[in-house]
Structures are given as C-alpha cells and as structure tokens.
Design an enzyme around this catalytic site. Structure first.
Site, mmCIF file in Angstrom:
data_model
loop_
_atom_site.group_PDB
_atom_site.id
_atom_site.type_symbol
_atom_site.label_atom_id
_atom_site.label_comp_id
_atom_site.label_asym_id
_atom_site.label_seq_id
_atom_site.Cartn_x
_atom_site.Cartn_y
_atom_site.Cartn_z
ATOM 1 C CE LYS A 1 -2.596 1.989 3.712
ATOM 2 N NZ LYS A 1 -3.770 1.831 4.560
HETATM 3 C C1 5RP Z 1 -2.149 4.430 8.556
HETATM 4 C C2 5RP Z 1 -2.815 3.547 7.600
HETATM 5 C C3 5RP Z 1 -4.168 3.897 7.127
HETATM 6 O O1 5RP Z 1 -4.920 2.747 7.101
HETATM 7 C C4 5RP Z 1 -4.022 4.481 5.768
HETATM 8 O O2 5RP Z 1 -3.375 5.697 5.821
HETATM 9 C C5 5RP Z 1 -5.328 4.511 4.949
HETATM 10 O O3 5RP Z 1 -6.168 5.430 5.369
HETATM 11 P P1 5RP Z 1 -6.337 6.840 4.691
HETATM 12 O O4 5RP Z 1 -7.060 6.592 3.379
HETATM 13 O O5 5RP Z 1 -7.168 7.584 5.675
HETATM 14 O O6 5RP Z 1 -4.988 7.441 4.453
HETATM 15 O O7 5RP Z 1 -2.274 2.558 7.197
HETATM 16 O O8 5RP Z 1 -0.800 4.157 8.594
#
Ligand code: 5RP
Length: 266
Positions: free
Chosen positions: A172
């Site tokens: 991610k």
């Molecule tokens: C924090 C995360 C969150 O799950 C990630 O940032 C996703 O959420 P958003 O769309 O609010 O950024 O992994 O470290």
C-alpha cells in the site's frame, strides 16, 4: 504460493476483477479517537456491504465488529507509537497465532523507508513475512511517509520495491505523479491509501487515476468515513475500482447517492 495463501489473497483481491476496495479504519492505533472513528462500530457497520475487506486493529475488531460479520479481515500488526511520539518507532503488536485465532485473511504493517528506524521496520516486515509464509497469510506492507520525505515516484517506488523484494504479497502506498512507474517497478500488486480528507471530487479523481495507472484498488479510510456521505462515497469508489467508472460519471453517482440518502432520512 500454497493453496491457503492463494485462497486468502483471493478473499482480499477479488478474482472477478483482480481489484479490491479495502476499508481502512485502523487510524486509532496512533491517532486515538480521530474524527469519524470515535465510535468505530457505528461508522463501520453501514460501509461493510460495500467493502471487500476491513483493515483494522485487533482491539477494534474484537470490540466493535460482530464475529458473525462476513467480511475478510486484514489485521494491522504494527504499532506502539502515537501522534505525540516518533511514528517510525513501531514494533510488532500481534502474534501470528493471535491473528490466525481472529481468522484473518491477511496482516498489515508499516515500513518507514528513509527514517532513522528504517532497518527496524524493514526487519519487522521480513520477520512477519517469514512467519506468515508458514501459515499462508498474505502480508501487506504499508509505505508510511515520514515528515521529511517527499511523496514522489522516486521515493514511493523505492519503498514499494523494497517491500516487494522482502516478500510482501502486496503493497500500500500513496498516489503520486508518474504513479505508473511506481506500479511498473513493483512486482506485486499495489493499492493506494487515500490520505488526509480532501473534497469528494478530488478523492474520486485520485481513485480513478490510481486504478487507470495500475493500482489494483484502494485501502481508503478518511476520504470515506470522514465524508459527509460515507456510504455514497464507498459505493462510488467501489464502482471506480471494480467497474472502471470514469470521473464525471463517478461524481454524478456520488451526488445522486448523496441526495437519495437525504430523501430517505429527511
Ligand atoms: C495508517 C494507515 C491507514 O490505514 C491508511 O493511511 C489509509 O487510510 P487513509 O485513506 O485515511 O490514508 O495505514 O498508517
């Protein structure tokens, strides 16, 4: 890849489209009761029918989600820091045994490439992957970006590639200019985080751009649960991810669904 690993991964990245809408509600692990997640159970419940997976912590899973809920879980297994401290100083918070007792489809942890603690977080990732391989559990590496880092294709490409080289099953990261280069140079699937709340149209554009440029979907939190119309938002993001809905149609869809909700509850 063994059967269990493939099976779990197919519960996260849907085989019908090769894409996924992950709903991220793990923010409390360092932000506490952040806007929209003061009562996580209430926020999550109406969104579950439109999410392919829920990404959250052990505590919120146990206390706010019914075990009868039919949704694959991606469990955050890193933490130990808060917004008041050094966020990069994370460690592992959940054993693989407990993750499996919670019947998860995958685990997730953050890496902080470029921080003074990058080695600690990268070796944590490698250790989790070693254990996850034993039990067939896919690992999502989250490329967290420190304050001093630039969210550009060079940095995010480096972080994603390192995560993949260490054996992450998917990664991610954040959307950026030249995002297709980040995807091209990463040999495992990439999902994007939404980041801080931005206007709905911009968040929909971000989602469209990301999937058009090779992301297999989103792991989105604040731009869904902090939206004025969270259900309309996740339903529209779902159409973008799984059915390649274009931006103009997406915004029309969001507006129509937002109005429908107002009529129903007026
Ligand atoms: C924090 C995360 C969150 O799950 C990630 O940032 C996703 O959420 P958003 O769309 O609010 O950024 O992994 O470290």
């Amino acid at each position: 890849m063994d059967w269990g690993m493939k099976n779990r991964l197919s519960r996260i990245i849907r085989p019908e489209t090769g894409r996924t809408v992950m709903l991220a509600v793990d923010h409390g692990y360092f932000l506490g009761p952040t806007t929209g997640l003061q009562e996580p159970g209430k926020t999550i419940e109406p969104l579950i029918p439109y999410a392919d997976t829920l990404m959250l912590t052990r505590g919120v899973l146990r206390s706010c989600v019914s075990p009868k809920t039919d949704i694959p879980i991606v469990l955050r297994v890193s933490g130990g820091t808060s917004i008041l401290g050094n966020l990069a100083d994370e460690g592992l918070t959940v054993s693989m045994k407990d993750a499996l007792k919670l019947n998860v489809s995958g685990v997730a942890l953050s890496i902080f490439v470029g921080s003074e603690l990058e080695k600690q977080t990268l070796l944590s990732l490698a250790n989790v992957i070693n254990e996850a391989e034993e039990y067939g559990v896919p690992v999502l590496a989250v490329t967290a970006v420190g304050k001093d880092m630039v969210r550009d294709a060079r940095y995010l490409g480096l972080a994603c590639r390192i995560a993949a080289e260490l054996g992450s099953h998917y990664v991610k990261t954040y959307y950026c200019d030249d995002f297709e280069k980040v995807v091209k140079n990463c040999p495992v699937p990439v999902v994007i985080a939404g980041g801080k709340k931005i206007p709905e149209k911009e968040a929909l554009e971000l989602s469209c751009n990301a999937v058009q440029r090779g992301a297999v979907g989103v792991d989105m939190g604040r731009n869904i649960f902090q939206s004025e119309h969270p259900v309309a938002m996740i339903r529209t993001v779902r159409e973008i991810v799984h059915n390649n809905l274009k931006l103009r149609d997406a915004y029309d869809m969001y507006e129509t669904l937002s109005r429908e909700k107002e009529v129903v509850f007026a």
